[in-house]
Scaffold this motif. Structure first.
Motif, short mmCIF file in Angstrom:
data_model
loop_
_atom_site.label_atom_id
_atom_site.label_comp_id
_atom_site.label_asym_id
_atom_site.label_seq_id
_atom_site.Cartn_x
_atom_site.Cartn_y
_atom_site.Cartn_z
N PRO A 52 0.81 -1.22 0.00
CA PRO A 52 0.00 0.00 0.00
C PRO A 52 0.84 1.27 0.00
N ASP A 53 0.27 2.30 -0.59
CA ASP A 53 0.84 3.65 -0.55
C ASP A 53 2.25 3.73 -1.11
N THR A 54 2.58 2.89 -2.07
CA THR A 54 3.89 2.92 -2.71
C THR A 54 3.68 3.09 -4.20
N ILE A 55 4.23 4.16 -4.74
CA ILE A 55 4.10 4.44 -6.17
C ILE A 55 5.47 4.32 -6.80
N VAL A 56 5.57 3.49 -7.82
CA VAL A 56 6.80 3.37 -8.59
C VAL A 56 6.61 4.29 -9.80
N ILE A 57 5.82 3.85 -10.77
CA ILE A 57 5.41 4.68 -11.90
C ILE A 57 3.88 4.68 -11.97
N GLY A 58 3.32 3.47 -11.96
CA GLY A 58 1.87 3.33 -11.94
C GLY A 58 1.38 3.17 -10.51
N PRO A 59 0.07 3.08 -10.36
CA PRO A 59 -0.49 2.96 -9.00
C PRO A 59 -0.13 1.63 -8.34
N SER A 60 -0.13 1.63 -7.03
CA SER A 60 0.06 0.39 -6.28
C SER A 60 -1.11 -0.54 -6.59
N LEU A 61 -0.82 -1.82 -6.71
CA LEU A 61 -1.87 -2.79 -6.97
C LEU A 61 -2.36 -3.47 -5.70
N ASN A 62 -1.88 -3.02 -4.56
CA ASN A 62 -2.37 -3.56 -3.30
C ASN A 62 -3.86 -3.31 -3.21
N GLY A 63 -4.63 -4.36 -2.98
CA GLY A 63 -6.08 -4.23 -2.85
C GLY A 63 -6.84 -4.17 -4.16
N ILE A 64 -6.16 -4.31 -5.29
CA ILE A 64 -6.83 -4.17 -6.58
C ILE A 64 -7.91 -5.24 -6.80
N ALA A 65 -7.72 -6.42 -6.26
CA ALA A 65 -8.73 -7.47 -6.45
C ALA A 65 -10.07 -7.07 -5.85
N THR A 66 -10.02 -6.28 -4.80
CA THR A 66 -11.25 -5.79 -4.16
C THR A 66 -11.79 -4.58 -4.92
N ARG A 67 -10.92 -3.62 -5.22
CA ARG A 67 -11.36 -2.39 -5.90
C ARG A 67 -11.85 -2.64 -7.32
N ALA A 68 -11.25 -3.60 -8.00
CA ALA A 68 -11.54 -3.82 -9.42
C ALA A 68 -13.00 -4.12 -9.68
N ALA A 69 -13.65 -4.76 -8.75
CA ALA A 69 -15.06 -5.12 -8.94
C ALA A 69 -15.98 -3.91 -8.98
N THR A 70 -15.50 -2.77 -8.51
CA THR A 70 -16.35 -1.57 -8.48
C THR A 70 -15.84 -0.46 -9.39
N ARG A 71 -14.78 -0.71 -10.13
CA ARG A 71 -14.21 0.33 -11.00
C ARG A 71 -15.14 0.71 -12.16
N VAL A 72 -15.63 -0.29 -12.88
CA VAL A 72 -16.45 -0.03 -14.05
C VAL A 72 -17.72 -0.89 -13.94
N GLU A 73 -18.85 -0.24 -13.97
CA GLU A 73 -20.12 -0.94 -13.84
C GLU A 73 -20.26 -1.99 -14.94
N GLY A 74 -20.70 -3.17 -14.54
CA GLY A 74 -20.91 -4.25 -15.51
C GLY A 74 -19.71 -5.15 -15.71
N TYR A 75 -18.58 -4.83 -15.09
CA TYR A 75 -17.37 -5.64 -15.22
C TYR A 75 -17.05 -6.31 -13.89
N SER A 76 -16.75 -7.60 -13.96
CA SER A 76 -16.26 -8.28 -12.76
C SER A 76 -14.82 -7.82 -12.52
N ALA A 77 -14.30 -8.15 -11.37
CA ALA A 77 -12.92 -7.79 -11.06
C ALA A 77 -11.97 -8.39 -12.08
N GLU A 78 -12.17 -9.65 -12.43
CA GLU A 78 -11.30 -10.31 -13.40
C GLU A 78 -11.37 -9.64 -14.77
N GLU A 79 -12.59 -9.31 -15.20
CA GLU A 79 -12.77 -8.65 -16.50
C GLU A 79 -12.11 -7.28 -16.51
N TYR A 80 -12.27 -6.54 -15.43
CA TYR A 80 -11.65 -5.22 -15.34
C TYR A 80 -10.13 -5.33 -15.41
N ILE A 81 -9.56 -6.25 -14.66
CA ILE A 81 -8.10 -6.40 -14.64
C ILE A 81 -7.59 -6.81 -16.02
#
Length: 124
Positions: A52-81
């Motif tokens: 968490p809270d570590t930026i190299v160039i792109g955003p940290s992926l910590n917690g992305i499996a949880t956030r991904a499900a709510t990023r884009v309506e109609g997409y599952s976390a796997e589909e979004y990733i």
């Protein structure tokens, strides 16, 4: 106090000091996730942190499996990733430029892509 009691007491203190409620268990990876970890380390880790809270160039992926499900309506976390890997400008995280390579669809096999998504899904 005898030596055995002293050693056991010190061991208990050390064990308690090393244990924190914030510690997250390390998941046991499936063979597919292990392959995805290899792909991640070769292709993604240069730009994306997994803590968490570590930026190299792109955003940290910590917690992305949880956030991904709510990023884009109609997409599952796997589909979004998967879509974010294949079409990086599909959804840009606020505060980050569109700098992710766009050739992963040509360079990764479908097996590698599936393994990578499976591994990234362990980042809860």
């Amino acid at each position: 106090m005898n030596v055995k009691v002293l050693i056991l007491t010190l061991a208990a203190i050390l064990l308690a000091a090393c244990s924190t409620s914030d510690a997250q268990p390390v998941p046991t990876l499936t063979p597919e996730q292990q392959q995805g970890q290899t792909v991640f380390n070769l292709r993604c880790a240069q730009c994306h942190a997994t803590v968490p809270d570590t930026i190299v160039i792109g955003p940290s992926l910590n917690g992305i499996a949880t956030r991904a499900a709510t990023r884009v309506e109609g997409y599952s976390a796997e589909e979004y990733i998967e879509r974010s890997i294949l079409i990086p400008d599909f959804y840009l995280v606020e505060g980050f430029a569109d700098t992710m390579p766009t050739n992963f669809g040509k360079e990764l096999t479908s097996e590698e892509l599936s393994a990578l998504v499976s591994y990234v899904m362990t980042f809860k």
